[in-house]
Write a protein that holds these residues in place. Structure first.
Motif, PDB file in Angstrom:
ATOM      1  N   GLU A  86      50.672  18.331 185.836  1.00 33.78           N
ATOM      2  CA  GLU A  86      51.707  18.424 186.871  1.00 33.78           C
ATOM      3  C   GLU A  86      52.807  17.405 186.575  1.00 33.78           C
ATOM      4  N   TRP A  87      54.052  17.789 186.819  1.00 38.82           N
ATOM      5  CA  TRP A  87      55.180  16.916 186.549  1.00 38.82           C
ATOM      6  C   TRP A  87      55.102  15.612 187.344  1.00 38.82           C
ATOM      7  N   LEU A  88      54.722  15.699 188.615  1.00 38.39           N
ATOM      8  CA  LEU A  88      54.683  14.487 189.433  1.00 38.39           C
ATOM      9  C   LEU A  88      53.586  13.524 188.990  1.00 38.39           C
ATOM     10  N   ASN A  98      61.498   8.184 200.424  1.00 39.18           N
ATOM     11  CA  ASN A  98      61.712   9.622 200.624  1.00 39.18           C
ATOM     12  C   ASN A  98      61.295  10.448 199.394  1.00 39.18           C
ATOM     13  N   PHE A  99      60.534   9.854 198.520  1.00 43.30           N
ATOM     14  CA  PHE A  99      60.162  10.497 197.265  1.00 43.30           C
ATOM     15  C   PHE A  99      59.541  11.881 197.483  1.00 43.30           C
ATOM     16  N   ASP A 100      58.565  11.958 198.387  1.00 39.96           N
ATOM     17  CA  ASP A 100      57.875  13.237 198.586  1.00 39.96           C
ATOM     18  C   ASP A 100      58.808  14.302 199.148  1.00 39.96           C
ATOM     19  N   TYR A 101      59.787  13.890 199.930  1.00 39.07           N
ATOM     20  CA  TYR A 101      60.773  14.846 200.441  1.00 39.07           C
ATOM     21  C   TYR A 101      61.738  15.271 199.330  1.00 39.07           C
ATOM     22  N   ILE A 102      62.225  14.295 198.582  1.00 40.10           N
ATOM     23  CA  ILE A 102      63.176  14.579 197.501  1.00 40.10           C
ATOM     24  C   ILE A 102      62.545  15.508 196.470  1.00 40.10           C
ATOM     25  N   PHE A 103      61.285  15.276 196.158  1.00 37.37           N
ATOM     26  CA  PHE A 103      60.595  16.061 195.133  1.00 37.37           C
ATOM     27  C   PHE A 103      59.562  16.999 195.758  1.00 37.37           C
ATOM     28  N   SER A 104      59.926  17.610 196.878  1.00 35.60           N
ATOM     29  CA  SER A 104      58.980  18.480 197.585  1.00 35.60           C
ATOM     30  C   SER A 104      58.781  19.825 196.903  1.00 35.60           C
ATOM     31  N   GLU A 105      59.728  20.238 196.078  1.00 32.15           N
ATOM     32  CA  GLU A 105      59.586  21.519 195.389  1.00 32.15           C
ATOM     33  C   GLU A 105      58.795  21.318 194.094  1.00 32.15           C
ATOM     34  N   ARG A 106      57.740  22.092 193.948  1.00 31.39           N
ATOM     35  CA  ARG A 106      56.875  21.968 192.768  1.00 31.39           C
ATOM     36  C   ARG A 106      57.622  22.418 191.514  1.00 31.39           C
ATOM     37  N   VAL A 107      57.481  21.645 190.444  1.00 29.20           N
ATOM     38  CA  VAL A 107      58.044  22.015 189.151  1.00 29.20           C
ATOM     39  C   VAL A 107      57.019  22.908 188.467  1.00 29.20           C
TER      40      VAL A 107
END
Length: 134
Positions: free
Chosen positions: A67-69, A106-115
């Motif tokens: 996973e990217w994250l 706000n990391f989880d909000y900023i990156f909420s869309e799965r890559v």
């Protein structure tokens, strides 16, 4: 930065004759249509980069994350920690750290869309990294 995972400090390409767009003042005087044509060429070239995919995420030499994250979040946290140390050492203005901490909060909000798919990206695309000639 060179470390145990990434054994190089940078990746080089072959020499490209020309100059970077930041210093190519002739681009300022192009017609709107010619500027659009140039922008289309740049985005088409970037599309070629982004179309190079892999099954894993991570550094180009060793992409081993599912996973990217899993790769990016620790990387981003390390940058935040480095910025905190730089503020303590007087090498970075506290304002920058505050902005970075806000982004981290706000990391989880900023990156909420799965890559969904990994691909090559240029992490530092700007006018000084685009070569041009006549």
């Amino acid at each position: 930065m060179k470390d145990d995972i990434i054994p190089v400090d940078f990746i080089c390409m072959e020499y490209v004759k020309g100059k970077d767009c930041f210093n190519d003042f002739t681009k300022l005087f192009l017609s709107k249509a010619r500027k659009r044509e140039f922008a289309d060429k740049v985005t088409s070239a970037m599309y070629v980069w982004h179309s190079k995919t892999n099954d894993k995420f991570g550094p180009i030499q060793n992409p081993n994350y599912d996973e990217w994250l899993d790769y990016y979040k620790p990387f981003a946290f390390d940058i935040l920690q480095t910025a905190g140390k730089m503020v303590k050492d007087g090498q970075l203005e506290p304002y920058f750290l505050k902005v970075m901490e806000l982004a981290w909060d706000n990391f989880d909000y900023i990156f909420s869309e799965r890559v969904e798919h990994s691909s090559l990206i240029h992490g530092d695309l700007n006018v000084m990294n685009i070569m041009t000639d006549n």
